[in-house]
Motif scaffolding. Structure first.
Motif, PDB file in Angstrom:
ATOM      1  N   ARG A 184       0.820  -1.204   0.000  1.00 38.75           N
ATOM      2  CA  ARG A 184       0.000   0.000   0.000  1.00 38.75           C
ATOM      3  C   ARG A 184       0.861   1.264   0.000  1.00 38.75           C
ATOM      4  NH1 ARG A 184      -4.066  -2.825   4.324  1.00 38.75           N
ATOM      5  NH2 ARG A 184      -5.120  -4.127   2.761  1.00 38.75           N
ATOM      6  N   MET A 185       1.974   1.209   0.710  1.00 35.08           N
ATOM      7  CA  MET A 185       2.891   2.348   0.702  1.00 35.08           C
ATOM      8  C   MET A 185       3.463   2.564  -0.695  1.00 35.08           C
ATOM      9  SD  MET A 185       6.471   2.808   2.785  1.00 35.08           S
ATOM     10  CE  MET A 185       7.173   1.448   1.842  1.00 35.08           C
ATOM     11  N   GLN A 186       3.859   1.481  -1.361  1.00 30.17           N
ATOM     12  CA  GLN A 186       4.397   1.595  -2.720  1.00 30.17           C
ATOM     13  C   GLN A 186       3.344   2.117  -3.689  1.00 30.17           C
ATOM     14  OE1 GLN A 186       5.605  -2.478  -2.991  1.00 30.17           O
ATOM     15  NE2 GLN A 186       7.740  -2.049  -2.455  1.00 30.17           N
ATOM     16  N   SER A 187       2.104   1.652  -3.547  1.00 28.94           N
ATOM     17  CA  SER A 187       1.024   2.108  -4.413  1.00 28.94           C
ATOM     18  C   SER A 187       0.759   3.595  -4.218  1.00 28.94           C
ATOM     19  CB  SER A 187      -0.249   1.304  -4.132  1.00 28.94           C
ATOM     20  OG  SER A 187      -1.336   1.788  -4.874  1.00 28.94           O
ATOM     21  N   GLU A 188       0.795   4.047  -2.970  1.00 27.04           N
ATOM     22  CA  GLU A 188       0.570   5.460  -2.678  1.00 27.04           C
ATOM     23  C   GLU A 188       1.682   6.318  -3.272  1.00 27.04           C
ATOM     24  OE1 GLU A 188       0.390   7.911   1.429  1.00 27.04           O
ATOM     25  OE2 GLU A 188      -1.186   6.400   1.191  1.00 27.04           O
ATOM     26  N   ALA A 189       2.918   5.831  -3.192  1.00 26.43           N
ATOM     27  CA  ALA A 189       4.051   6.573  -3.763  1.00 26.43           C
ATOM     28  C   ALA A 189       3.914   6.678  -5.274  1.00 26.43           C
ATOM     29  CB  ALA A 189       5.361   5.897  -3.386  1.00 26.43           C
ATOM     30  N   ARG A 190       3.512   5.565  -5.928  1.00 24.53           N
ATOM     31  CA  ARG A 190       3.355   5.595  -7.394  1.00 24.53           C
ATOM     32  C   ARG A 190       2.266   6.561  -7.814  1.00 24.53           C
ATOM     33  NH1 ARG A 190       4.292  -0.053  -6.879  1.00 24.53           N
ATOM     34  NH2 ARG A 190       2.041  -0.420  -6.790  1.00 24.53           N
ATOM     35  N   SER A 191       1.154   6.566  -7.091  1.00 26.14           N
ATOM     36  CA  SER A 191       0.033   7.439  -7.462  1.00 26.14           C
ATOM     37  C   SER A 191       0.377   8.909  -7.282  1.00 26.14           C
ATOM     38  CB  SER A 191      -1.212   7.088  -6.635  1.00 26.14           C
ATOM     39  OG  SER A 191      -0.995   7.361  -5.267  1.00 26.14           O
ATOM     40  N   ALA A 192       1.375   9.200  -6.415  1.00 23.83           N
ATOM     41  CA  ALA A 192       1.802  10.589  -6.206  1.00 23.83           C
ATOM     42  C   ALA A 192       2.832  11.029  -7.227  1.00 23.83           C
ATOM     43  CB  ALA A 192       2.368  10.751  -4.793  1.00 23.83           C
ATOM     44  N   GLY A 193       3.287  10.091  -8.070  1.00 22.72           N
ATOM     45  CA  GLY A 193       4.245  10.431  -9.108  1.00 22.72           C
ATOM     46  C   GLY A 193       5.679  10.155  -8.738  1.00 22.72           C
ATOM     47  N   SER A 194       5.901   9.307  -7.737  1.00 27.84           N
ATOM     48  CA  SER A 194       7.271   8.966  -7.346  1.00 27.84           C
ATOM     49  C   SER A 194       7.804   7.884  -8.273  1.00 27.84           C
ATOM     50  CB  SER A 194       7.295   8.469  -5.893  1.00 27.84           C
ATOM     51  OG  SER A 194       8.588   8.062  -5.528  1.00 27.84           O
ATOM     52  N   ALA A 195       8.813   8.221  -9.079  1.00 27.80           N
ATOM     53  CA  ALA A 195       9.323   7.279 -10.079  1.00 27.80           C
ATOM     54  C   ALA A 195      10.604   6.585  -9.639  1.00 27.80           C
ATOM     55  CB  ALA A 195       9.561   8.004 -11.395  1.00 27.80           C
ATOM     56  N   ALA A 196      11.419   7.243  -8.827  1.00 29.16           N
ATOM     57  CA  ALA A 196      12.737   6.693  -8.496  1.00 29.16           C
ATOM     58  C   ALA A 196      12.671   5.646  -7.387  1.00 29.16           C
ATOM     59  CB  ALA A 196      13.682   7.824  -8.095  1.00 29.16           C
ATOM     60  N   GLY A 197      11.986   5.931  -6.317  1.00 30.07           N
ATOM     61  CA  GLY A 197      11.928   4.973  -5.221  1.00 30.07           C
ATOM     62  C   GLY A 197      11.461   5.615  -3.933  1.00 30.07           C
ATOM     63  N   ILE A 198      11.507   4.836  -2.868  1.00 33.61           N
ATOM     64  CA  ILE A 198      11.090   5.299  -1.541  1.00 33.61           C
ATOM     65  C   ILE A 198      12.288   5.181  -0.619  1.00 33.61           C
ATOM     66  CG2 ILE A 198       9.425   5.016   0.331  1.00 33.61           C
ATOM     67  CD1 ILE A 198       7.653   3.463  -1.627  1.00 33.61           C
ATOM     68  N   VAL A 199      12.625   6.276   0.063  1.00 30.16           N
ATOM     69  CA  VAL A 199      13.776   6.273   0.959  1.00 30.16           C
ATOM     70  C   VAL A 199      13.295   6.462   2.403  1.00 30.16           C
ATOM     71  CG1 VAL A 199      15.340   7.165  -0.792  1.00 30.16           C
ATOM     72  CG2 VAL A 199      14.143   8.764   0.719  1.00 30.16           C
TER      73      VAL A 199
END
Length: 206
Positions: A184-199
């Protein structure tokens, strides 16, 4: 105007070095009642209604924080933290951070896909390093999972009282809950336009 911030002096100087100026300390909260949801006594299962409520409470507090930053003319929020205090079946979610603005006037390029100020819980030092490395923060992403772990029968509990044994239902439940929260965290990051990754990922259990 005089700015306010809970960042250290070193953090403020580093933020200034990469073209940002602090505007003000922004603070918001939301107070939610956590209702009941039934679950099978002997089955591992997510309490999806409670998971949804816990996520909505976080988003409510953060949306109010972003609104304050927007009104202040900020392009982002740095050093965010989300504190949760529970009392019985109620919980208070408090969000706090420092609203910052680009000096060069190109703040629009730093905002998220909806034109709102970016949010990140990185310290001033980590934010400086991220920007110096050619990246920019987009959003503070969350993933929540409230999970019910199956209970053992009384006979099963009594038979293992004096033994050191793994409890497979609890182990499996923790794995499944973590995976659901991470997805769910990854999905939320993608929907916000995060392309590189989560740090700076932080997994918490409670």
């Amino acid at each position: 105007m005089t700015f306010t911030s809970d960042l250290s002096i070193d953090e403020i100087l580093l933020i200034e070095e990469i073209g940002f100026e602090p505007l003000q300390l922004v603070l918001s909260s939301s107070y939610f009642h956590i209702g009941w949801q039934t679950a099978s006594w002997s089955t591992n299962t997510e309490l999806d209604a409670v998971s949804a409520l816990m996520l909505r409470a976080r988003h409510t507090a953060i949306d109010r924080l972003v609104h304050q930053a927007t009104v202040a003319g900020a392009d982002g929020i740095v050093g965010m933290r989300l504190d949760i205090e529970r009392e019985g079946h109620s919980a208070e979610f408090t969000a706090i951070g420092t609203a910052v603005k680009r000096r060069a006037g190109d703040g629009a390029a730093w905002r998220d896909g909806r034109g709102r100020p970016f949010t990140c819980d990185l310290s001033g030092v980590d934010f400086w390093a991220l920007v110096r490395g050619g990246f920019r923060p987009v959003t503070l992403a969350h993933g929540v999972c409230v999970y019910h772990v199956a209970h053992r029968s009384l006979s099963g509990w009594l038979s293992s009282m004096g033994q050191n044994l793994e409890m497979p239902a609890f182990t499996q439940g923790l794995y499944e809950a973590r995976e659901l929260a991470m997805e769910r965290m990854q999905s939320e990051a993608r929907s916000a336009g995060s392309a590189a990754g989560i740090v700076g990922v932080n997994a918490r259990e409670g």
